[in-house]
Design a protein around this motif. Structure first.
Motif, PDB file in Angstrom:
ATOM      1  N   ASP A 164       0.777  -1.423   0.079  1.00 24.35           N
ATOM      2  CA  ASP A 164       0.119  -0.200  -0.083  1.00 24.35           C
ATOM      3  C   ASP A 164       0.879   1.159   0.033  1.00 24.35           C
ATOM      4  O   ASP A 164       0.313   2.425  -0.416  1.00 24.35           O
ATOM      5  N   ASP A 165       2.003   1.109   0.481  1.00 22.22           N
ATOM      6  CA  ASP A 165       2.803   2.500   0.518  1.00 22.22           C
ATOM      7  C   ASP A 165       3.504   2.507  -0.735  1.00 22.22           C
ATOM      8  O   ASP A 165       4.315   3.606  -0.735  1.00 22.22           O
TER       9      ASP A 165
ATOM     10  N   THR B 297       4.759   4.286  -4.032  1.00 23.39           N
ATOM     11  CA  THR B 297       4.276   5.402  -4.943  1.00 23.39           C
ATOM     12  C   THR B 297       5.035   5.424  -6.191  1.00 23.39           C
ATOM     13  O   THR B 297       6.319   4.880  -6.171  1.00 23.39           O
TER      14      THR B 297
ATOM     15  N   THR C 105       6.403   7.981  -9.795  1.00 26.22           N
ATOM     16  CA  THR C 105       6.386   9.097 -10.496  1.00 26.22           C
ATOM     17  C   THR C 105       7.076   9.209 -11.836  1.00 26.22           C
ATOM     18  O   THR C 105       7.970   8.332 -11.914  1.00 26.22           O
TER      19      THR C 105
ATOM     20  N   PRO D 159       3.075  12.310 -10.383  1.00 23.54           N
ATOM     21  CA  PRO D 159       2.287  11.138  -9.913  1.00 23.54           C
ATOM     22  C   PRO D 159       1.815  10.086 -11.267  1.00 23.54           C
ATOM     23  O   PRO D 159       1.176  10.739 -11.999  1.00 23.54           O
TER      24      PRO D 159
ATOM     25  N   THR E 110      -0.285   6.405 -12.061  1.00 20.25           N
ATOM     26  CA  THR E 110      -1.266   5.541 -11.432  1.00 20.25           C
ATOM     27  C   THR E 110      -0.725   4.100 -11.483  1.00 20.25           C
ATOM     28  O   THR E 110      -0.123   3.749 -12.289  1.00 20.25           O
ATOM     29  N   LEU E 111      -1.141   3.635 -10.119  1.00 21.43           N
ATOM     30  CA  LEU E 111      -0.593   2.339  -9.998  1.00 21.43           C
ATOM     31  C   LEU E 111      -1.597   1.065  -9.966  1.00 21.43           C
ATOM     32  O   LEU E 111      -2.888   1.345  -9.575  1.00 21.43           O
TER      33      LEU E 111
ATOM     34  N   LEU F  48       9.708   4.551  -8.486  1.00 22.66           N
ATOM     35  CA  LEU F  48       8.950   4.002  -7.664  1.00 22.66           C
ATOM     36  C   LEU F  48       9.642   3.705  -6.121  1.00 22.66           C
ATOM     37  O   LEU F  48      11.071   3.539  -6.194  1.00 22.66           O
TER      38      LEU F  48
ATOM     39  N   ASP G 255       9.316   2.696  -1.730  1.00 22.92           N
ATOM     40  CA  ASP G 255       8.406   2.319  -0.494  1.00 22.92           C
ATOM     41  C   ASP G 255       9.267   2.514   0.584  1.00 22.92           C
ATOM     42  O   ASP G 255      10.520   3.049   0.458  1.00 22.92           O
TER      43      ASP G 255
END
Length: 261
Positions: A82-83, A85, A87, A92, A94-95, A136, A138
């Motif tokens: 969930d963590d 991200t 760019t 940002p 979309t995952l 990416l 986390d």
């Protein structure tokens, strides 16, 4: 990820670029395991830049998109934590977390984890050419991919006398791929008559980024759509946090025109 829907005239090989990005395999046994980026570090990344200027559906979802996709491995299906991200040049992405999937009725299939970014072709056309930097992150790791000079709006520019909306039978016409520093290929040219169902492939010669398209003498004198398209291998200058990075760029462009005597 939703890819552009191909029209009947599309036989240009855009899906050689995009097809590897959504992988489904039966190896996962229908189980999903949430995995950190560190746990995914032995996977490979595939990237694709789709730049499709379609006259019929100019705003089709996925037509102007950068996608970065993890490979699928044996064992449980992986899913982003969930963590995570992502760019692209600081903006940002979309995952799509991935995991077990029943796409196509395959209850034991795995859908790979990936990220994507829909770019504005008009904005990219105004902005300078620069590297694409995908990152990416986390709590465990940072994955970084840099593709040299990939952030650019590709286009085929008509050259010579006349205009690209009126081509004569038996004549040849030149188009330049831009940016001019790139050499794509091979370029394919398809011509579809208005109301027709099957496109015809036109003779093409190529000299670097210059493409010459010939209009055969037997071409019906009518309204047509000419589609030019080509792949280009992306030049990776940095790939960290994963086992490997590979990918490509695809551009196709429609010209709505009349074939005249």
């Amino acid at each position: 990820m939703t890819l552009p829907v191909p029209s009947p005239r599309r036989t240009v090989s855009r899906f050689t670029v995009l097809g590897a990005l959504v992988a489904l395999t039966g190896c996962g046994g229908g189980e999903t395991k949430v995995m950190s980026l560190a746990e995914l570090s032995d996977r490979s990344l595939t990237f694709a830049l789709a730049d499709v200027d379609d006259a019929e559906t100019p705003d089709a979802q996925g037509a102007h998109r950068v996608t970065v996709s993890y490979s699928v491995a044996d064992g449980p299906c992986s899913r982003f934590a969930d963590d995570v991200t992502a760019t692209l040049n600081g903006q940002p992405m979309t995952l799509v977390p991935g995991g077990a999937s029943d796409v196509g009725g395959r209850s034991e299939a795995c859908e790979n984890s990936r990220v994507y970014f829909n770019f504005d072709p008009a904005a990219w056309g105004r902005e300078p050419v620069e590297d694409i930097v995908v990152q990416l992150q986390d709590a465990t790791s940072t994955v970084r991919l840099v593709v040299q000079n990939a952030k650019a709006k590709r286009k085929f520019t008509f050259q010579g006398e006349g205009t690209p909306d009126k081509l004569r039978v038996g004549q040849s016409y030149d188009f330049l791929w831009e940016p001019s520093t790139e050499v794509p290929g091979p370029v394919e040219a398809l011509l579809l008559r208005e109301g027709g169902r099957a496109p015809g492939e036109l003779p093409v010669t190529q000299d670097g980024n210059k493409v010459t398209v010939s209009i055969p003498a037997a071409t019906p004198q009518a309204n047509h759509t000419l589609t030019l398209g080509a792949d280009l291998t992306g030049a990776v200058t940095e790939c960290t946090g994963v086992a490997s990075c590979t990918g490509a760029i695809f551009h196709s462009q429609d010209f709505v025109l009349s074939v005249v005597p």
